[in-house]
Scaffold this motif. Structure first.
Motif, PDB file in Angstrom:
ATOM      1  N   VAL A   1       0.837  -1.203   0.000  1.00  0.00           N
ATOM      2  CA  VAL A   1       0.000   0.000   0.000  1.00  0.00           C
ATOM      3  C   VAL A   1       0.871   1.252   0.000  1.00  0.00           C
ATOM      4  N   LEU A   2       1.942   1.259   0.775  1.00  0.00           N
ATOM      5  CA  LEU A   2       2.834   2.414   0.792  1.00  0.00           C
ATOM      6  C   LEU A   2       3.507   2.638  -0.557  1.00  0.00           C
ATOM      7  N   ILE A   3       3.927   1.572  -1.213  1.00  0.00           N
ATOM      8  CA  ILE A   3       4.589   1.702  -2.520  1.00  0.00           C
ATOM      9  C   ILE A   3       3.607   2.224  -3.562  1.00  0.00           C
ATOM     10  N   VAL A   4       2.382   1.712  -3.555  1.00  0.00           N
ATOM     11  CA  VAL A   4       1.365   2.210  -4.495  1.00  0.00           C
ATOM     12  C   VAL A   4       1.086   3.682  -4.229  1.00  0.00           C
ATOM     13  N   PHE A   5       1.010   4.086  -2.966  1.00  0.00           N
ATOM     14  CA  PHE A   5       0.792   5.480  -2.613  1.00  0.00           C
ATOM     15  C   PHE A   5       1.964   6.345  -3.080  1.00  0.00           C
TER      16      PHE A   5
ATOM     17  N   LEU B   1       4.044   5.722  -5.565  1.00  0.00           N
ATOM     18  CA  LEU B   1       4.049   5.796  -7.025  1.00  0.00           C
ATOM     19  C   LEU B   1       2.922   6.683  -7.541  1.00  0.00           C
ATOM     20  N   SER B   2       1.839   6.812  -6.792  1.00  0.00           N
ATOM     21  CA  SER B   2       0.709   7.640  -7.215  1.00  0.00           C
ATOM     22  C   SER B   2       0.927   9.128  -6.923  1.00  0.00           C
ATOM     23  N   ASN B   3       1.781   9.448  -5.982  1.00  0.00           N
ATOM     24  CA  ASN B   3       2.013  10.833  -5.568  1.00  0.00           C
ATOM     25  C   ASN B   3       3.471  11.208  -5.812  1.00  0.00           C
ATOM     26  N   THR B   4       3.786  11.524  -7.058  1.00  0.00           N
ATOM     27  CA  THR B   4       5.170  11.817  -7.417  1.00  0.00           C
ATOM     28  C   THR B   4       5.437  13.308  -7.582  1.00  0.00           C
ATOM     29  N   ASP B   5       4.443  14.165  -7.410  1.00  0.00           N
ATOM     30  CA  ASP B   5       4.651  15.608  -7.556  1.00  0.00           C
ATOM     31  C   ASP B   5       5.496  16.132  -6.401  1.00  0.00           C
ATOM     32  N   LEU B   6       6.490  16.941  -6.713  1.00  0.00           N
ATOM     33  CA  LEU B   6       7.356  17.503  -5.688  1.00  0.00           C
ATOM     34  C   LEU B   6       6.636  18.630  -4.951  1.00  0.00           C
ATOM     35  N   GLU B   7       6.723  18.589  -3.668  1.00  0.00           N
ATOM     36  CA  GLU B   7       6.102  19.591  -2.809  1.00  0.00           C
ATOM     37  C   GLU B   7       7.175  20.120  -1.863  1.00  0.00           C
TER      38      GLU B   7
ATOM     39  N   GLY C   1       7.027   5.241   6.747  1.00  0.00           N
ATOM     40  CA  GLY C   1       6.583   3.856   6.970  1.00  0.00           C
ATOM     41  C   GLY C   1       7.745   2.908   7.197  1.00  0.00           C
ATOM     42  N   VAL C   2       8.810   3.057   6.401  1.00  0.00           N
ATOM     43  CA  VAL C   2       9.978   2.173   6.562  1.00  0.00           C
ATOM     44  C   VAL C   2      10.666   2.444   7.898  1.00  0.00           C
ATOM     45  N   VAL C   3      10.804   3.721   8.265  1.00  0.00           N
ATOM     46  CA  VAL C   3      11.407   4.042   9.564  1.00  0.00           C
ATOM     47  C   VAL C   3      10.553   3.472  10.698  1.00  0.00           C
TER      48      VAL C   3
END
Length: 111
Positions: free
Chosen positions: A13-17, A19-25, A46-48
């Motif tokens: 789920v984190l990886i899909v999220f 990949l879906s949100n790649t815009d730089l903020e 999430g990994v931390v």
């Protein structure tokens, strides 16, 4: 096994999220700022979190194993003491066996 399944689903789920949100903020932490995608930030957090959870579980498991080793050593000591006490009790309950039985003549047989 169930724990591994939850971890895989969580990471998927984190990886899909990510990949879906790649815009730089612009991301700010107190006075430090940088440009990062929200998905990468969520994946990193999430990994931390997973690493922190694994380390916390590992420390708890280490304590538990240490307590188990001490308890097993204590049980072995108590079992050896129990065997020793049973042997001592057996020695006290059995009468000593003499080599030659002594018989005392009855008064009627004396001359």
């Amino acid at each position: 096994m169930l724990r591994l399944l939850f971890i895989v689903i969580f990471l998927a789920v984190l990886i899909v999220f990510a990949l879906s949100n790649t815009d730089l903020e612009p991301i700010w932490l107190i006075s430090f700022g940088w440009h990062l995608s929200v998905g990468t930030l969520a994946l990193g957090i999430g990994v931390v979190g997973l690493i922190f959870g694994f380390l916390t579980g590992w420390v708890g498991e280490f304590r538990q194993r240490s307590r188990a080793r001490r308890s097993e050593a204590h049980v072995r000591t108590l079992e050896s003491q129990l065997v020793e006490l049973h042997q001592r009790l057996d020695r006290l309950q059995t009468p000593p066996v003499s080599a030659a039985p002594t018989t005392v003549p009855s008064p009627e047989n004396r001359i």
